[in-house]
Motif scaffolding. Structure first.
Motif, mmCIF file in Angstrom:
data_model
loop_
_atom_site.group_PDB
_atom_site.id
_atom_site.type_symbol
_atom_site.label_atom_id
_atom_site.label_comp_id
_atom_site.label_asym_id
_atom_site.label_seq_id
_atom_site.Cartn_x
_atom_site.Cartn_y
_atom_site.Cartn_z
ATOM 1 N N SER A 129 0.826 -1.207 0.000
ATOM 2 C CA SER A 129 0.000 0.000 0.000
ATOM 3 C C SER A 129 0.859 1.255 0.000
ATOM 4 C CB SER A 129 -0.923 0.007 1.221
ATOM 5 O OG SER A 129 -0.159 0.108 2.413
ATOM 6 N N ALA A 130 0.265 2.334 -0.492
ATOM 7 C CA ALA A 130 0.980 3.612 -0.526
ATOM 8 C C ALA A 130 1.282 4.103 0.886
ATOM 9 C CB ALA A 130 0.151 4.644 -1.287
ATOM 10 N N LEU A 131 0.355 3.847 1.824
ATOM 11 C CA LEU A 131 0.560 4.294 3.200
ATOM 12 C C LEU A 131 1.747 3.584 3.836
ATOM 13 C CD1 LEU A 131 -0.299 5.933 5.643
ATOM 14 C CD2 LEU A 131 -1.946 4.123 6.216
ATOM 15 N N CYS A 132 1.832 2.275 3.633
ATOM 16 C CA CYS A 132 2.948 1.517 4.206
ATOM 17 C C CYS A 132 4.270 1.953 3.585
ATOM 18 C CB CYS A 132 2.721 0.023 3.992
ATOM 19 S SG CYS A 132 3.994 -1.030 4.748
ATOM 20 N N GLN A 133 4.271 2.172 2.282
ATOM 21 C CA GLN A 133 5.494 2.618 1.618
ATOM 22 C C GLN A 133 5.902 4.011 2.095
ATOM 23 O OE1 GLN A 133 7.419 0.651 -0.675
ATOM 24 N NE2 GLN A 133 6.096 -0.784 0.422
ATOM 25 N N PHE A 134 4.907 4.860 2.326
ATOM 26 C CA PHE A 134 5.204 6.210 2.820
ATOM 27 C C PHE A 134 5.770 6.148 4.235
ATOM 28 C CE2 PHE A 134 3.701 10.238 4.834
ATOM 29 C CZ PHE A 134 4.525 11.092 4.117
ATOM 30 N N GLN A 135 5.190 5.296 5.075
ATOM 31 C CA GLN A 135 5.724 5.112 6.426
ATOM 32 C C GLN A 135 7.158 4.600 6.381
ATOM 33 O OE1 GLN A 135 3.356 2.578 8.913
ATOM 34 N NE2 GLN A 135 2.084 4.260 9.664
#
Length: 271
Positions: A13-19
């Motif tokens: 997910s984009a959120l996990c990659q951003f984190q």
């Protein structure tokens, strides 16, 4: 918790990659800045750098540190293999370098961080030995004034008016005022430039004990899971900025307040 949203969303997910990007970018930057502060204190103690000279280094620090941490953080966003999956993935509390890429996590995360911590420890050790050797060390702590250099003063402000000249006649006494001391070079705030960086380093050291212990335990035993240890990781790792803020408020603001009071007193004396 907000940090758990990334792992729940999935590794891809984009959120996990951003984190993962944030975790790879900013914690190492925090350690690099703390090491830079230790180097500043080293320059103050051993090379008599003043506040103006230290400010000139800040832009260089910013450029070097940003470059060092941003290159791997951005590059890891594009690494994804069928065997190991994406570079960034769930590490229970948040997303960071995936446990499947554990070697990269050691080389690009924990290894450099503890190397920098060791360098800072050596610098502060040398600084501590140097300060304790000085007779005015404890006076500097109590007065919040770290001496930068010794300002020479003339022993006499008047020439000897009765000293005979070469032709045997007496000379007239001439008043020669002593030269003013160099501005901003006599001393620095001990709390602001020595004690506060040291306390921030101690906080940093305490912060990284729990995450490193947890990572070593999970590396040696992949199925290991300790709720108290995870709680310690969350309480320390997630609040890095908070602990630094506490140090700044309790020490840095006190030093700034003392300097302001001293400036006001000096102004009243002059006027």
């Amino acid at each position: 918790m907000i940090s758990l949203s990334g792992p729940r969303a999935g590794n891809g997910s984009a959120l996990c990659q951003f984190q993962g990007f944030l975790m790879q970018m900013f914690p190492p930057a925090d350690v690099l800045w703390t090491t830079a502060m230790a180097f500043d204190v080293f320059l103050i103690v051993f090379h008599r750098y003043d506040a103006e000279a230290l400010r000139k280094l800040e832009l260089k620090y910013f450029g070097v540190i940003t470059t060092i941490v941003s290159i791997p953080a951005i590059a890891f966003l594009f690494i994804n293999t069928e065997e190991k999956g994406p570079m960034y993935g769930s590490v229970t509390l948040w997303c960071a370098i995936n446990p499947n890429w554990v070697l990269f996590r050691i080389i690009f995360y924990y290894g450099p961080i503890w190397l920098l911590i060791l360098i800072a420890m050596v610098l502060y050790g040398l600084i501590g030995v140097n300060i304790l050797k000085r007779k005015q060390a404890f006076k500097a702590i109590s007065n919040d004034s770290f001496p930068m250099e010794t300002v020479s003063h003339h022993d006499a402000d008047l020439d000897d008016g009765n000293a005979p000249s070469q032709d045997g006649e007496s000379t007239i006494a001439i008043y020669r005022p002593p030269p003013p001391p160099p501005p901003n070079r006599s001393s620095l705030s001990f709390r602001q430039y020595v004690l506060m960086p040291l306390m921030i380093f101690i906080v940093l050291l305490a912060i990284w004990v729990a995450p490193t212990t947890n990572r070593v335990a999970s590396f040696t035993n992949p199925g290991y899971l300790s709720d108290p240890l995870l709680l310690a990781v969350g309480a320390t790792g997630s609040l890095r900025g908070f602990w630094n803020g506490v140090v700044f408020i309790t020490i840095g603001m006190k030093a700034r307040k003392g300097k302001t009071g001293l400036d006001k007193t000096s102004h009243r004396t002059i006027t």
